[in-house]
Design an enzyme around this catalytic site. Structure first.
Site, mmCIF file in Angstrom:
data_model
loop_
_atom_site.group_PDB
_atom_site.id
_atom_site.type_symbol
_atom_site.label_atom_id
_atom_site.label_comp_id
_atom_site.label_asym_id
_atom_site.label_seq_id
_atom_site.Cartn_x
_atom_site.Cartn_y
_atom_site.Cartn_z
ATOM 1 N N ILE A 1 7.873 14.752 -4.421
ATOM 2 C CA ILE A 1 9.258 14.246 -4.516
ATOM 3 C C ILE A 1 9.359 12.995 -3.663
ATOM 4 C CG2 ILE A 1 11.684 14.737 -3.915
ATOM 5 C CD1 ILE A 1 10.755 16.532 -6.187
ATOM 6 N N THR B 1 12.252 8.255 9.875
ATOM 7 C CA THR B 1 11.621 6.962 9.579
ATOM 8 C C THR B 1 12.066 5.907 10.603
ATOM 9 O OG1 THR B 1 11.646 7.531 7.246
ATOM 10 C CG2 THR B 1 11.361 5.211 7.763
ATOM 11 N N HIS C 1 10.175 6.409 13.750
ATOM 12 C CA HIS C 1 8.824 5.830 13.642
ATOM 13 C C HIS C 1 8.867 4.327 13.918
ATOM 14 C CE1 HIS C 1 5.965 8.856 12.308
ATOM 15 N NE2 HIS C 1 6.918 9.406 11.563
ATOM 16 N N HIS D 1 18.676 2.694 7.441
ATOM 17 C CA HIS D 1 18.718 2.680 5.972
ATOM 18 C C HIS D 1 19.706 3.671 5.360
ATOM 19 C CE1 HIS D 1 15.634 5.615 7.125
ATOM 20 N NE2 HIS D 1 16.051 6.309 6.076
ATOM 21 N N CYS E 1 17.266 8.637 10.941
ATOM 22 C CA CYS E 1 16.306 9.549 10.329
ATOM 23 C C CYS E 1 14.940 9.336 10.962
ATOM 24 C CB CYS E 1 16.338 9.409 8.814
ATOM 25 S SG CYS E 1 14.863 8.912 7.983
ATOM 26 N N GLY F 1 7.674 16.601 2.636
ATOM 27 C CA GLY F 1 7.163 16.194 3.955
ATOM 28 C C GLY F 1 5.885 15.374 3.841
ATOM 29 N N LEU F 2 5.744 14.414 4.742
ATOM 30 C CA LEU F 2 4.593 13.510 4.678
ATOM 31 C C LEU F 2 3.591 13.858 5.778
ATOM 32 C CD1 LEU F 2 6.700 10.313 4.107
ATOM 33 C CD2 LEU F 2 5.122 11.341 2.467
ATOM 34 N N ARG G 1 16.617 24.667 15.438
ATOM 35 C CA ARG G 1 16.601 24.368 13.998
ATOM 36 C C ARG G 1 16.685 25.651 13.177
ATOM 37 N NH1 ARG G 1 14.428 18.589 13.252
ATOM 38 N NH2 ARG G 1 16.059 17.696 14.537
ATOM 39 N N CYS H 1 9.315 2.861 -8.686
ATOM 40 C CA CYS H 1 8.923 1.527 -9.147
ATOM 41 C C CYS H 1 7.533 1.139 -8.613
ATOM 42 C CB CYS H 1 9.982 0.542 -8.633
ATOM 43 S SG CYS H 1 9.494 -1.185 -8.643
ATOM 44 N N CYS I 1 12.093 -3.045 -8.868
ATOM 45 C CA CYS I 1 11.935 -4.433 -9.327
ATOM 46 C C CYS I 1 12.653 -4.646 -10.651
ATOM 47 C CB CYS I 1 10.450 -4.799 -9.450
ATOM 48 S SG CYS I 1 9.607 -4.064 -10.875
HETATM 49 N N1 NAD Z 1 9.404 12.373 0.152
HETATM 50 C C1 NAD Z 1 10.470 11.687 0.550
HETATM 51 O O1 NAD Z 1 11.131 11.000 -0.233
HETATM 52 C C2 NAD Z 1 10.881 11.759 1.979
HETATM 53 C C3 NAD Z 1 12.071 11.169 2.408
HETATM 54 C C4 NAD Z 1 12.446 11.314 3.739
HETATM 55 C C5 NAD Z 1 11.628 12.038 4.596
HETATM 56 N N2 NAD Z 1 10.454 12.570 4.157
HETATM 57 C C6 NAD Z 1 9.599 13.397 5.009
HETATM 58 O O2 NAD Z 1 10.134 14.714 4.946
HETATM 59 C C7 NAD Z 1 9.875 15.409 6.160
HETATM 60 C C8 NAD Z 1 11.168 15.993 6.700
HETATM 61 O O3 NAD Z 1 12.084 14.983 7.061
HETATM 62 P P1 NAD Z 1 13.159 15.260 8.206
HETATM 63 O O4 NAD Z 1 13.973 14.031 8.334
HETATM 64 O O5 NAD Z 1 13.847 16.546 7.959
HETATM 65 O O6 NAD Z 1 12.144 15.356 9.449
HETATM 66 P P2 NAD Z 1 12.112 16.203 10.791
HETATM 67 O O7 NAD Z 1 10.925 15.723 11.543
HETATM 68 O O8 NAD Z 1 13.440 16.202 11.436
HETATM 69 O O9 NAD Z 1 11.843 17.706 10.287
HETATM 70 C C9 NAD Z 1 10.597 18.303 10.219
HETATM 71 C C10 NAD Z 1 10.749 19.727 10.734
HETATM 72 O O10 NAD Z 1 9.530 20.435 10.516
HETATM 73 C C11 NAD Z 1 9.326 21.273 11.615
HETATM 74 N N3 NAD Z 1 7.944 21.715 11.680
HETATM 75 C C12 NAD Z 1 6.889 21.137 12.304
HETATM 76 N N4 NAD Z 1 5.794 21.916 12.195
HETATM 77 C C13 NAD Z 1 6.155 22.987 11.469
HETATM 78 C C14 NAD Z 1 5.459 24.141 11.009
HETATM 79 N N5 NAD Z 1 4.160 24.345 11.280
HETATM 80 N N6 NAD Z 1 6.132 25.071 10.291
HETATM 81 C C15 NAD Z 1 7.461 24.887 10.009
HETATM 82 N N7 NAD Z 1 8.166 23.808 10.428
HETATM 83 C C16 NAD Z 1 7.522 22.868 11.133
HETATM 84 C C17 NAD Z 1 9.782 20.431 12.801
HETATM 85 O O11 NAD Z 1 10.049 21.220 13.953
HETATM 86 C C18 NAD Z 1 11.042 19.774 12.243
HETATM 87 O O12 NAD Z 1 12.218 20.511 12.514
HETATM 88 C C19 NAD Z 1 9.185 14.393 7.065
HETATM 89 O O13 NAD Z 1 7.775 14.595 6.955
HETATM 90 C C20 NAD Z 1 9.578 13.063 6.463
HETATM 91 O O14 NAD Z 1 8.621 12.066 6.735
HETATM 92 C C21 NAD Z 1 10.080 12.453 2.868
HETATM 93 ZN ZN ZN Z 2 15.899 8.400 5.892
HETATM 94 ZN ZN ZN Z 3 9.655 -1.659 -10.917
#
Ligand code: NAD
Ligand code: ZN
Ligand code: ZN
Length: 346
Positions: free
Chosen positions: A288, A40, A43, A64, A38, A264-265, A201, A108, A94
């Protein structure tokens, strides 16, 4: 055992022979059947600024997302026995803090992440706290078990904004966005608008049943979304891109009274115009972070068991663990979507 080890605080990782982990009383040892890459992990592999500040302490086994079979359990583990088939929950609670005692252990106050703050699962065996080893039906293939974790995040977002009968936009068609499209379709969304800047995609989003697949670099997403909703705007949007521009734009085509799930982050803070974007719209926004422990898991299991989710297009590659470098290249270039590694193959 063989494992992919992040050795130093710089780019890269190596396949190494390491000791099979020793169990604490509340841990289980899982023979990994399938593990998924994934963003992460990328990164951490590339040692990005995020990874440098995420509390990671190399040398450490990476990964993970996984499924596998329990090989051994610690002295105090009562709910799992060797042979059980499980998938890994990444959030390690925890069990003592306010959130843990009030039904929100997935957020947590002392949350640790498996494979980020601990050794992970890019290995033949993984050690994980028993609470994070979730039993799943043996009818579910290992590669699907390995993606329960990211799928659950997307399912949770889809549940949070109650997609049934609604016009839904999913921003970003990486694995999480695509999972959100699959869930929305299964849960009875009306129109699904998918956006991404990568054509491969967008193609996958079509295979999963998106009604419109739009590239914001080439077309006006606001116009298209308003047109599809008779000028009203979408009922909900889920962001799975982390793109600042795309999230801001989402509020332009969100209808009044609409709901937003943010997954998304973004790498930087976002400026919103609170009056028009949120207050006068009475927009509801929910963050979320992972899956509820464990109601989201139960719902995922039910939906997969019943064949309601079409996940096959999202799993793009399967390869031996030893080819992890190629796997990272595939997700880095966007040529791969969900890449599955098999530690039993070399
Ligand atoms: N909140 C959580 O619990 C959690 C958990 C896992 C991942 N994430 C985050 O969620 C996001 C998605 O994860 P992923 O594994 O699918 O990542 P990923 O990087 O594979 O997917 C992100 C997608 O967004 C697209 N994108 C970029 N700019 C864009 C725009 N302007 N308009 C539309 N699409 C655009 C990219 O081309 C890519 O396909 C990441 O930011 C990740 O860090 C959050
Ligand atoms: Zn993951
Ligand atoms: Zn806790």
């Amino acid at each position: 055992m063989i494992a992919v080890v992040k050795q130093e605080r710089r780019v890269g990782a190596k396949l190494e022979e390491v000791k099979t982990p020793e169990l604490g009383s509340e841990d289980v040892l899982v023979k990994v059947k399938a593990t998924a890459l994934c963003g992460t992990d990328l990164h951490i592999y590339e040692w990005s600024p995020w990874a440098q500040n995420a509390g990671i302490h190399p040398p450490q086994i990476m990964g993970h997302e996984f499924s596998g079979e329990i090989a051994a359990v610690g002295n105090a583990v009562v709910n799992l026995t060797p042979g059980d088939y499980v998938a890994g929950e990444t959030h390690i609670p925890c069990g003592k803090c306010y959130q843990c005692r009030n039904g929100q252990q997935h957020i947590c106050g002392n949350l640790k992440l498996f494979g980020v703050h601990t050794d992970g699962c890019f290995a033949e065996y993984a050690k994980i706290p028993a609470i994070c080893a979730v039993k799943i039906p043996t009818t579910i293939p290992p590669e699907i078990g390995a993606v329960f974790e990211p799928l659950g995040t997307a399912l949770r977002a889809s549940l949070a904004v109650k997609v049934a009968g609604k016009n839904v936009a999913v921003i970003g068609c990486g694995p999480i966005g695509l999972f959100a499209i699959a869930c929305s379709r299964a849960m009875g969304a009306a129109n699904i608008i998918a956006t991404d800047v990568v054509n491969e995609r967008l193609q996958l989003s079509k295979e999963l049943g998106a009604d419109a697949s739009l590239n914001p670099a080439k077309e006006d997403v606001v116009d298209a979304a308003l047109e599809m909703t008779r000028g009203v705007g979408v009922d909900v949007f889920m962001d799975a891109s982390g793109s600042v521009a795309a999230i801001k734009q989402g509020f332009q085509y969100l209808r009044k009274g609409g709901e937003v799930a943010l997954i998304g982050l973004p790498s930087e803070p976002i400026e919103l115009n609170l009056g028009p974007d949120i207050i006068f719209k009475e927009a509801k926004i929910i963050g979320i972070h992972g899956r509820e422990m464990f109601s989201t898991w139960t719902q995922m299991e039910n939906m997969i068991d019943k064949g309601l989710l079409n996940l096959d297009p999202i799993i793009s590659h399967r390869m031996p663990l030893s080819e992890f470098e190629k796997a990272f290249e595939l997700i880095k270039t966007g040529k791969g979507c969900k890449v599955i590694l098999d530690p039993s193959q070399t």
